[in-house]
Design an enzyme around this catalytic site. Structure first.
Site, short mmCIF file in Angstrom:
data_model
loop_
_atom_site.label_atom_id
_atom_site.label_comp_id
_atom_site.label_asym_id
_atom_site.label_seq_id
_atom_site.Cartn_x
_atom_site.Cartn_y
_atom_site.Cartn_z
N ASP A 179 24.40 92.48 -45.74
CA ASP A 179 24.00 93.53 -44.80
C ASP A 179 24.18 93.04 -43.37
O ASP A 179 23.23 92.65 -42.73
CB ASP A 179 22.55 93.92 -45.06
N GLU A 213 23.02 98.77 -35.75
CA GLU A 213 22.75 99.65 -36.90
C GLU A 213 21.34 99.48 -37.42
O GLU A 213 20.70 100.46 -37.83
CB GLU A 213 23.76 99.34 -38.00
N GLU A 214 20.84 98.26 -37.41
CA GLU A 214 19.54 97.99 -38.03
C GLU A 214 18.38 98.62 -37.28
O GLU A 214 17.29 98.76 -37.83
CB GLU A 214 19.32 96.48 -38.13
#
Length: 973
Positions: A179, A213-214
């Site tokens: 991820d 994104e996180e």
């Protein structure tokens, strides 16, 4: 001599063939499904043309050698390294190849200009974000050769291109190998592949390495402000919500964009996962929702899905994944992207849209699923709908027509209790057929095992709800063993008490009706809501229909009922002084069911004498001998009735056990065909869904989801998987069921008492430290499953002697204590108030407006949190986009501010609506909060270091919020 029922026929409908064949078929299908689920295909021994797996793995190791969230200095290092790698790959491309094919033109964009303000969850959240995205444009052979993006209003003149997206930021507690490190290095390899001569794309290809994104998919949103965002019409999003294994096709927009994925060497996934996202079963999201939902692109979401216990933790590293997993994602990305960029049609180009979204056209809803991880079935949902409607109409009509033909042929034994003897008077009761026997078995066979499985789900949820976190197959074994044993036991009791040659056909008929109803429901959902996850019901009903039809066709092999009745002797009665008998032997007796249940008035001495006598073929069958007592005071009658009254005629024994004599004419091998039609298709389609659901959801309870849903789902899926055995399970020997009883006993005890976590399946605890910068007081928080989170919190050295308080009202309980003060500043700063600075200027002519200037030391993320929502806000120099509204009718209560620069000062204009008090307008109040997320260096966040050092080996630490440390100061205007 009497004809004997063949017990040596390897395909006969007798216990051993049924037990062996069904067990072997189940094992032959279940084992490959488990292998596909848990074994990743090996990477090739030599690098395919245009790719370098050794280089990709080395890049992954460099990328993941530290935590690199957006709000960390390590993130800047990763950004610089990625730019360097991009240029190295482009420069290493050969000028030309042997076939004189030139490499395509490549343009690199380091986006340090774009920004955007938009609203967030619940519409009471506003976000301002500044881009540090990296974009690489590989010009397609049919693309416009001008640099149209240099014009602020420029538009590409060519067909829509393709976007491949991955994010290079990680969470503050994870190294980001899956991820989304694998997605990033796959993008680098795609860049190498499509810049290799001979692989130039037809359509333009944009490779996006987004940052942020996180923290609410910020990087994908701000990408919309870059000129290159006007080119792509389709996309491939590479993500990771696990830590290895196979990369699954999570979601796709439509059939047309999914078909290129079928070119992948090892496709994996099901459309049911997309339905699960839509239903909110998985709380996390990916950039897919921005690219597809907000921008209007059509594309796919390819992601790792398990194990979720390593997701966002320090075990999301290169050590806990493999080159094989990397190759699985990369090979799928190459095949899918190549299929999209080489598309010469206009199917991804549409008319301009009024809402400002990409004119990507429209596709058809898709149905897709893999078959043993080697082939992808993909077709339109409309096709499934048409086939479903056709099957719903045709299948019942075929069975009805067959039934009518059987009635006309006088061979319809189903639902018939008696048959009239030709020429008999109207008062003749007829000959008993016992054709209704077995009709009511299916509800008991289905409801009892399913009810027990659901009960087990509630029991485990009550006693040990997290056991599935580490022992999913113990749960599956418990459910399946209990289900199969109970189904066998109920069927054997029913078959013992009331033998029926129609058990199979009646159970198949019930299954057909039940699956027909399920298909009606699935078809309605397909039509109204576009949900394709019920595709397996169509195939299951197709197999069950054919199996049921075969049972109906078998009846044509039986004698006409009138002929059979003519051959049967006058009815007689049998009785037992032990009680009524519900089931008789062969139906030649002509006894009806009521006569079967009459008591025997004979004395005990005669009965004992009859039992001791050795019967022969000439022994009278009407003497009451041959009876044996069974449980529940029932008597099994072993004699056969003969045609006529003579005792010397041979009896008909070509039937199984005590089933009806007319069943001698039924084929003995067709059950194999019926089983192969009804069972394998269910295992092939439902089995992967069961494994996919288990992998995706078994470790979500630690995130606050209900564990009961997962256990109930397993109970329901167990029913779907094992139901195809019901038509045949009454023929099972006792060996497998008794073994399963032992399995059930052991797994039940284990599931109720075993500890649910282990070093390889750790419980995630979510950490946050809050500091009141006005007073210097701080509290450390751990959130997680109760009671484990409390036990871990109170065991920490800093919590010793403190009153650890826990809020158990939330879905995920949170405990807090006075923690060790953080040292998040680059230099010693005794006064914590200096960590955050702000200035508020209230407008003189507009008393409900104010300008906030906010800055934080050694951070680039701050927030404005208001006690009451404000009506509007605007960030100085921000871009705004109608596709991303930033204001809500309910107002905004929190404004999140992100900058690409450290120590940046944000300027925010705020307007509020507050009723006047005593003729004077009231102001606003709240807190200015700044975040610190860099936990790479020991001692910076001692409270976090302490949790990592002293928490049990079966726990892992993840972030609770965007920051690991949040410092706040109070304000009032």
């Amino acid at each position: 001599m009497a004809r004997q029922y063949s017990r040596t026929n390897p395909l006969g409908f007798t216990p051993w063939p049924v037990t062996i064949i069904t067990a072997l078929v189940y094992l032959a299908l279940v084992i490959p499904l488990l292998v596909v689920q848990h074994v990743v295909p090996s990477a090739p021994g030599s690098d395919p043309a245009g790719l370098n797996l050794t280089e990709a793995w080395a890049d992954l190791q460099v990328l993941t050698n530290g935590f690199h969230p957006y709000n960390s200095h390590r993130n800047d290092d990763v950004h610089k390294w990625l730019l360097q790698r991009v240029h190295e790959i482009i420069d290493s491309a050969p000028a030309r190849s042997t076939d004189s094919a030139h490499p395509p033109a490549v343009f690199v964009f380091d986006d340090d200009q774009s920004n955007l303000t938009f609203s967030g969850r619940g519409n009471e959240l506003g976000v301002y974000f500044e881009s540090t995205n990296i974009l690489v444009y590989i010009r397609g052979t049919e693309d416009d050769e001008t640099q149209w993006w240099a014009d602020p209003q420029g538009q590409p003149a060519s067909k829509g291109g393709v976007l491949v997206n991955a994010h290079y930021d990680s969470v503050s507690t994870g190294y980001g190998a899956t991820d989304d490190g694998m997605g990033v290095v796959s993008c680098l390899q795609l860049l190498r592949y499509f810049t290799t001569p001979g692989h130039a794309p037809r359509r333009g290809l944009v490779v996006l390495l987004n940052n942020g994104e996180e923290d609410f998919l910020n990087g994908a949103r701000v990408y919309s402000q870059h000129p290159l965002s006007r080119l792509p019409h389709t996309f491939v999003n590479l993500e990771g919500a696990g830590a290895g294994g196979r990369a699954s096709l999570f979601r796709s927009s439509d059939t047309e964009v999914t078909r290129p994925y079928a070119r992948a060497p090892h496709p994996f996934g099901s459309v049911l996962s997309a339905n699960g996202f839509e239903a909110g079963l998985i709380s996390s999201q990916t950039d897919y929702v921005v690219l597809e939902g907000d921008l209007g692109l059509r594309g796919l979401d390819i992601a790792f899905i398990e194990p979720r216990a390593r997701y966002h933790t320090d075990q999301d590293d290169a050590r806990h994944t493999s080159v094989d997993s990397l190759w699985h994602m990369l090979s799928a990305a190459v095949a899918t992207t190549e299929g999209l960029v080489d598309d010469a049609s206009d199917q991804f180009d549409g008319a301009p849209r009024e809402d400002g979204k990409v004119a990507s056209g429209s596709g058809s809803k898709a149905v897709w699923f893999d078959l043993f991880g080697s082939t992808l079935a993909v077709f339109e949902l409309h096709t499934l709908f048409a086939l479903s409607v056709t099957l719903l109409i045709v299948a019942p009509l075929v069975l009805l027509a067959t039934s009518i033909a059987l009635v006309r042929a006088d061979r319809m034994y189903l639902f018939r209790s008696t048959a009239r003897v030709p020429g008999s008077d109207d008062f003749d009761e007829g000959v008993s057929l016992q054709g209704v026997r077995g009709f009511f078995r299916f509800p008991f066979l289905l409801v009892i095992p399913t009810g027990v499985a659901v009960g087990l789900a509630y029991l485990v949820t009550k006693i040990n709800p997290y056991i599935i976190h580490s022992s999913e197959y113990a749960v599956w074994s418990m459910m399946i063993s209990a289900w199969v044993f109970l189904a066998w036991f109920v069927s054997r009791v029913a078959d013992f008490a009331r033998p029926s040659a129609f058990h199979r056909v009646y159970v198949l008929t019930w299954m057909f009706v039940a699956e027909w109803v399920l298909l009606v429901i699935a078809t309605v959902y397909e039509n109204r809501y576009g949900l394709a996850g019920g595709y397996f019901v169509f195939f299951a009903l197709s197999g069950t229909f054919l199996a049921t039809w075969i049972s109906y066709l078998e009846l044509f092999a039986l004698p006409r009922k009138s002929e059979y009745a003519r051959q049967i002797a006058p009815p007689s009665r049998y009785a037992s002084n032990h009680g009524s008998r519900l089931g008789t032997s062969s139906g030649e007796h002509g006894m009806d069911d009521a006569e079967d249940e009459e008591d025997d008035d004979g004395d005990d001495e005669d009965e004992a004498r009859n039992v001791e006598e050795e019967p022969t073929e000439s022994t009278s069958l009407l003497r009451g001998r041959g009876q044996r007592t069974t449980f529940a005071n029932y008597v099994r009658v072993t004699g056969d009735y003969l045609h006529g009254a003579g005792d010397d005629e041979p009896r008909e024994t070509h039937v199984y056990g005590r089933e009806q004599a007319w069943s001698a004419g039924l084929p003995k091998w067709t059950w194999v065909l019926q089983f192969l039609l009804s069972a394998p298709i269910v295992l092939i389609l439902v089995g992967p869904l069961a494994l996919l659901l288990t992998a995706a959801l078994r470790q979500t309870a630690q995130d606050g989801s209900s564990p009961l849903f997962v256990y109930i789902a397993i109970a329901v899926l167990t029913t779907l998987l094992v139901t195809p055995l019901l038509p045949f399970i009454h023929r099972y020997t006792h060996h497998i069921p008794l073994f399963l009883l032992l399995v059930f006993t052991g797994t039940l005890i284990y599931n109720l008492v075993a500890f649910p976590f282990s070093p390889s399946n750790r419980l995630k605890l979510f950490f946050l430290q809050e500091v009141d910068l006005d007073t210097g007081v701080n509290r450390a928080f751990l959130s997680g499953a109760h009671p484990f989170v409390y036990e871990v919190a109170r065991s920490l050295p800093s919590a010793a002697g403190q009153n650890v308080s826990c809020d158990l009202s939330a879905a995920r309980p949170k405990c807090s204590w006075y923690g060790i003060p953080p040292q998040v500043q680059a230099t010693a700063t005794p006064d914590t108030a200096d960590w955050v600075s702000f200035n508020i200027t209230r407008s003189a002519d507009q008393p409900t407006r104010a300008r906030f200037s906010v800055a934080g030391q050694n951070t680039r993320a701050c927030r404005l949190v208001f006690d009451d929502p404000v009506r509007s806000f605007a960030v100085l120099d921000s871009a705004y986009d109608p596709r991303f509204p930033h204001l809500s009718p309910q107002g905004t209560q929190e404004i999140r501010l992100w900058s690409r620069e450290w120590g940046h000062t944000w300027t925010v204009d705020v307007e509020w609506t507050v009723p006047a008090v005593d003729g004077e307008s009231r102001g606003v109040s709240g807190r200015v909060v700044c975040l610190w997320s860099d936990g790479n260096a020991p001692g910076v966040i001692p409270a976090l270091d302490e949790v990592r050092r002293y928490s049990p080996v079966w726990t892992a630490v993840s972030k609770l919020s965007d920051g690991l440390v949040e410092g706040s100061r109070r304000f009032e205007v």
